[in-house]
Design an enzyme around this catalytic site. Structure first.
Site, PDB file in Angstrom:
ATOM      1  N   ASP A  21       0.819  -1.210   0.000  1.00  0.00           N
ATOM      2  CA  ASP A  21       0.000   0.000   0.000  1.00  0.00           C
ATOM      3  C   ASP A  21       0.860   1.270   0.000  1.00  0.00           C
ATOM      4  O   ASP A  21       1.980   1.258   0.516  1.00  0.00           O
ATOM      5  CB  ASP A  21      -0.917  -0.019   1.236  1.00  0.00           C
ATOM      6  CG  ASP A  21      -2.083   0.945   1.112  1.00  0.00           C
ATOM      7  OD1 ASP A  21      -2.320   1.463  -0.004  1.00  0.00           O
ATOM      8  OD2 ASP A  21      -2.763   1.177   2.128  1.00  0.00           O
ATOM      9  N   HIS A  38       2.067   3.618  -9.103  1.00  0.00           N
ATOM     10  CA  HIS A  38       1.866   2.183  -9.365  1.00  0.00           C
ATOM     11  C   HIS A  38       3.027   1.622 -10.185  1.00  0.00           C
ATOM     12  O   HIS A  38       3.500   0.516  -9.940  1.00  0.00           O
ATOM     13  CB  HIS A  38       0.542   1.946 -10.095  1.00  0.00           C
ATOM     14  CG  HIS A  38      -0.662   2.327  -9.275  1.00  0.00           C
ATOM     15  ND1 HIS A  38      -0.798   1.970  -7.952  1.00  0.00           N
ATOM     16  CD2 HIS A  38      -1.779   3.043  -9.582  1.00  0.00           C
ATOM     17  CE1 HIS A  38      -1.954   2.440  -7.491  1.00  0.00           C
ATOM     18  NE2 HIS A  38      -2.558   3.103  -8.455  1.00  0.00           N
ATOM     19  N   LEU A 132       9.926 -21.049  -4.454  1.00  0.00           N
ATOM     20  CA  LEU A 132       8.887 -20.191  -3.869  1.00  0.00           C
ATOM     21  C   LEU A 132       7.560 -20.286  -4.633  1.00  0.00           C
ATOM     22  O   LEU A 132       7.545 -20.280  -5.863  1.00  0.00           O
ATOM     23  CB  LEU A 132       9.374 -18.735  -3.914  1.00  0.00           C
ATOM     24  CG  LEU A 132       8.370 -17.652  -3.494  1.00  0.00           C
ATOM     25  CD1 LEU A 132       8.153 -17.665  -1.991  1.00  0.00           C
ATOM     26  CD2 LEU A 132       8.842 -16.264  -3.935  1.00  0.00           C
TER      27      LEU A 132
HETATM   28  C1  IPE Z   1      -5.493  -2.561  -0.020  1.00  0.00           C
HETATM   29  O1  IPE Z   1      -5.119  -1.241  -0.253  1.00  0.00           O
HETATM   30  C2  IPE Z   1      -5.535  -3.310  -1.310  1.00  0.00           C
HETATM   31  C3  IPE Z   1      -4.253  -3.515  -1.969  1.00  0.00           C
HETATM   32  C4  IPE Z   1      -3.085  -3.189  -1.502  1.00  0.00           C
HETATM   33  C5  IPE Z   1      -4.311  -4.191  -3.234  1.00  0.00           C
HETATM   34  P1  IPE Z   1      -6.185  -0.066  -0.367  1.00  0.00           P
HETATM   35  O2  IPE Z   1      -5.430   1.184  -0.530  1.00  0.00           O
HETATM   36  O3  IPE Z   1      -7.187  -0.386  -1.387  1.00  0.00           O
HETATM   37  O4  IPE Z   1      -6.871  -0.148   1.072  1.00  0.00           O
HETATM   38  P2  IPE Z   1      -7.807   0.889   1.843  1.00  0.00           P
HETATM   39  O5  IPE Z   1      -9.001   1.098   0.987  1.00  0.00           O
HETATM   40  O6  IPE Z   1      -7.040   2.147   2.059  1.00  0.00           O
HETATM   41  O7  IPE Z   1      -8.127   0.220   3.128  1.00  0.00           O
HETATM   42  C1  IPE Z   2      -1.622   0.342  -3.325  1.00  0.00           C
HETATM   43  O1  IPE Z   2      -1.400   1.717  -3.358  1.00  0.00           O
HETATM   44  C2  IPE Z   2      -1.931  -0.223  -4.682  1.00  0.00           C
HETATM   45  C3  IPE Z   2      -3.315  -0.663  -4.840  1.00  0.00           C
HETATM   46  C4  IPE Z   2      -4.241  -0.625  -3.931  1.00  0.00           C
HETATM   47  C5  IPE Z   2      -3.699  -1.183  -6.147  1.00  0.00           C
HETATM   48  P1  IPE Z   2      -2.600   2.749  -3.327  1.00  0.00           P
HETATM   49  O2  IPE Z   2      -3.003   3.062  -4.706  1.00  0.00           O
HETATM   50  O3  IPE Z   2      -3.687   2.278  -2.432  1.00  0.00           O
HETATM   51  O4  IPE Z   2      -1.877   4.004  -2.674  1.00  0.00           O
HETATM   52  P2  IPE Z   2      -2.474   5.015  -1.617  1.00  0.00           P
HETATM   53  O5  IPE Z   2      -2.993   4.204  -0.465  1.00  0.00           O
HETATM   54  O6  IPE Z   2      -3.556   5.770  -2.296  1.00  0.00           O
HETATM   55  O7  IPE Z   2      -1.316   5.860  -1.231  1.00  0.00           O
HETATM   56 MG    MG Z   3      -4.030   2.487  -0.489  1.00  0.00          MG
END
Ligand code: IPE
Ligand code: IPE
Ligand code: MG
Length: 248
Positions: A21, A38, A132
């Site tokens: 995240d 990303h 793995l």
């Molecule tokens: C969780 O991250 C999902 C992934 C890392 C794929 P999100 O960014 O979607 O989670 P929330 O919504 O902040 O909890």
């Molecule tokens: C995690 O990073 C990737 C996915 C959930 C696909 P985010 O896109 O959630 O990044 P933040 O949480 O907005 O910083």
């Molecule tokens: Mg996120």
């Protein structure tokens, strides 16, 4: 000195699960669009997978895209799907070279044809690997998975495959997408969020949680080693007393 040297190789977690995240916030912090974050998130995936394989970790589950993520703006969803196809293309040789077997969990019916084909091709390609096991959680959510399991269970009860009185934890586990995979020992979440976000609710019942403020694009091998060292200093009691654990 590398934290790698502090890892007790006889006490490695068998299964590590990661909520990757913070890509969006990383991008904002560096003055870019979310999608750039990303893209920057691909390299840490490569590094962590490589480090896990090299250490001899059995299973690594990466939360790549949640059911709830389908609700993001269309252009972000498309960019993420495109990135998935690209990354599978770019990494497949590395997976083979490192003896890594790819599998995936999630609601693949929602993926577009392109992503699904690439995903299954890579899964087939690496199916003979014995190192793995890399598990991609893609279009995955735990409530979706558990709902599907309940549906299958009811179907099997109605069809007489299983007696309703025989329903037990094992029979539920058999119908989860992770059947046969040991539950995660360690769950890591980056970006400072202290929540599970619908990830492996059943399987994480007794996992150790490790939260770090590091945003995913900045997460590296040393950070993985640090999480493992931290994990190795925990006492896992599984409901027992410390004395009982020491007796073992
Ligand atoms: C969780 O991250 C999902 C992934 C890392 C794929 P999100 O960014 O979607 O989670 P929330 O919504 O902040 O909890
Ligand atoms: C995690 O990073 C990737 C996915 C959930 C696909 P985010 O896109 O959630 O990044 P933040 O949480 O907005 O910083
Ligand atoms: Mg996120």
């Amino acid at each position: 000195m590398s934290l790698r040297d502090k890892i007790n190789m006889s006490k490695l977690p068998v299964h590590i699960a990661v909520i990757m995240d913070g890509n969006g916030r990383w991008a904002a912090l560096h003055g870019h669009e979310r999608v750039f974050g990303h893209q920057k998130g691909v390299e840490p995936v490569r590094n962590v997978v490589e480090a896990a394989a090299e250490l001899g970790i059995g299973y690594l589950t990466l939360y790549a895209f949640s059911t709830e993520n389908w609700g993001r703006p269309d252009d972000e969803v498309s960019a993420l799907m495109e990135l998935m196809v690209q990354s599978l293309n770019n990494e497949k040789d590395n997976l083979l070279k490192n003896n890594i077997r790819l599998i995936a969990i999630g609601d693949f019916a929602r993926l577009n044809e392109n992503v699904r084909t690439k995903l299954f091709d890579t899964i087939n390609l690496t199916s003979g690997s014995t190192g793995l096991t890399l598990i991609l959680a893609l279009s995955y959510s735990s409530k979706w998975e558990i709902t599907e399991a309940v549906r299958k269970l009811v179907r099997d009860v109605n069809a007489g495959v299983i007696d309703r009185e025989a329903i037990c934890e094992e029979e539920i586990e058999k119908r989860l997408t992770t059947y046969g995979i040991p539950d995660p020992d360690l769950m890591i979440r980056t970006s400072g969020e202290l929540r599970i976000s619908n990830f492996l609710l059943w399987q994480l019942a007794y996992s150790e949680f490790y939260f770090t403020d590091i945003l995913w694009p900045d997460f590296g091998k040393e950070d993985l080693y640090g999480a493992i060292v931290d994990f190795q200093n925990r006492v896992r009691r599984f409901g027992k007393t410390s004395e009982q654990i020491l007796e073992k």
